[in-house]
Design a protein around this motif. Sequence first.
Motif, PDB file in Angstrom:
ATOM      1  N   ASN A 198     -37.577  20.978  12.206  1.00  0.00           N
ATOM      2  CA  ASN A 198     -37.324  21.731  10.982  1.00  0.00           C
ATOM      3  C   ASN A 198     -35.824  21.821  10.707  1.00  0.00           C
ATOM      4  O   ASN A 198     -35.006  21.740  11.630  1.00  0.00           O
ATOM      5  N   HIS A 254     -26.124  24.059   7.986  1.00  0.00           N
ATOM      6  CA  HIS A 254     -27.511  23.664   8.249  1.00  0.00           C
ATOM      7  C   HIS A 254     -27.666  23.418   9.740  1.00  0.00           C
ATOM      8  O   HIS A 254     -26.771  22.868  10.392  1.00  0.00           O
ATOM      9  N   ASP A 277     -40.401  32.468  13.023  1.00  0.00           N
ATOM     10  CA  ASP A 277     -40.313  33.417  11.914  1.00  0.00           C
ATOM     11  C   ASP A 277     -41.168  34.634  12.269  1.00  0.00           C
ATOM     12  O   ASP A 277     -42.390  34.604  12.149  1.00  0.00           O
ATOM     13  N   TYR A 297     -32.929  24.270   8.806  1.00  0.00           N
ATOM     14  CA  TYR A 297     -32.666  25.602   8.276  1.00  0.00           C
ATOM     15  C   TYR A 297     -31.235  25.663   7.746  1.00  0.00           C
ATOM     16  O   TYR A 297     -30.365  24.889   8.153  1.00  0.00           O
ATOM     17  N   LEU A 330     -31.199  32.580   8.879  1.00  0.00           N
ATOM     18  CA  LEU A 330     -31.661  31.211   8.714  1.00  0.00           C
ATOM     19  C   LEU A 330     -32.911  31.166   7.857  1.00  0.00           C
ATOM     20  O   LEU A 330     -33.870  31.909   8.079  1.00  0.00           O
ATOM     21  N   LYS A 331     -32.890  30.289   6.859  1.00  0.00           N
ATOM     22  CA  LYS A 331     -34.038  30.067   5.988  1.00  0.00           C
ATOM     23  C   LYS A 331     -34.445  28.594   6.085  1.00  0.00           C
ATOM     24  O   LYS A 331     -33.590  27.698   6.060  1.00  0.00           O
ATOM     25  N   LYS A 332     -35.716  28.354   6.196  1.00  0.00           N
ATOM     26  CA  LYS A 332     -36.216  26.981   6.310  1.00  0.00           C
ATOM     27  C   LYS A 332     -36.077  26.262   4.986  1.00  0.00           C
ATOM     28  O   LYS A 332     -36.511  26.767   3.951  1.00  0.00           O
TER      29      LYS A 332
END
Length: 416
Positions: free
Chosen positions: A403, A320, A328, A405, A412-414
């Motif tokens: 944020n 993380h 994005d 991620y 990387l995904k939120k």
Amino acid sequence: MISAQNRLLLLSGNRWFLFLTLALLTAACSPKVLPVANQPVKSAPKPVENQPAKPIVVKPVAPKVSTISLLLPFGLDHLAPGANYTSVSLKEADIALGYYRGFKLALDSLTAAGYNYKLQVYDSRDQNAQVHSLAFNPAIKNSDLIVGPVFPDDIKAFTAAYTNGKQPIVSPLSPASPATFKNPELITIIPPLEYHAWSAARYISNKLHPDKIFILRSGFSEENEYIGPFKRAIDSLGKRHIKVVELTVIHGQLGPIINQLNPGGKNVFIVPATDQRFLTTTLRALDSLNKSYPVTVFGHPSWVNFTFLKAELLQRLDTHITSSDHVDYKAENTIAFVRQYRNVYHTEPTNYAIKGFDEGLYLGKLLANDSINGLSKADFTGLHNDFEFQKKPGIGWINTHVNIYKYANFELKKVE
């Protein structure tokens, strides 16, 4: 492109100001009708029945003009005969140009919506003497908002010399702690490192609920800027029920903590280091450990920009990363911005252009609506980050939104 130092750039919305000026001049030259003493008063004429009322003509009022001063490190002195840009000054000029273009594009968008701005652009040169001189510039003092300088040393030099205590000054790109500058009117847009630590601690406490957290140190003292706030946050959020174990790792040796690991659940590791050699060795050691003890890693926000860190490894370690500037590029609003930027400037936007656009849109609208002093009531969702400001006594407004991620499908995904 800016071709002259300290040239003032005006936006198209100022045509209303011209109309207002002409109207005032015309009114000033028109004759005045004054009462004459001792004249008999004439009786009022009788009203004519069924006479239609004359329409009331309301003259248009020019919209408010908000004056903004940008102080950016273009380094135009490097264009003088016999002078050259160095690699450092050229990078600074790229930052300045990208930010200016994004900010200007935002104000143009607001102008099209009916707002009105006067944009003044100054070259800070990344020189303390130049910044100190700008602090005494009357045009800057009379502006409604100052954006810049960019770098911490320049911000300190400017705020130390600037005497207008009620005018907001924006730190647009630096995550340096505002406690360094001690200016109650400072607006810090990029969240300082301590808010990354707090965000990571809150996520771990609320989502993962570990009994222990392991902090892996490299030995460099700057890591304390992250570790200190993180430990305070965990103690506060976890009500001191979460144990924090610290280990200074040498050559990837994790043996001293093996007997404290949980083979049946996630073992949370905080790795606030940024040194490439340390990270390469330590993450490889965690990858080996992960085969017997499930690992979840929380890294420094700078990891987003480290090309030597491989997505496959980071994904295996359930990594993380906190970030306040991850864009994005697949989002619809980002795609629309990139298309507009290309149409106007015929080039690709940099991250600094995106930040300039977000900040110009946010600050420009607040300024035009006389809401610049109510930042805590004006949250904003931008392309690179959200803005959620808190007022801190003596050090100004700070954006606290960060944020989180994690790596999934090798990107990387939120997650928050």
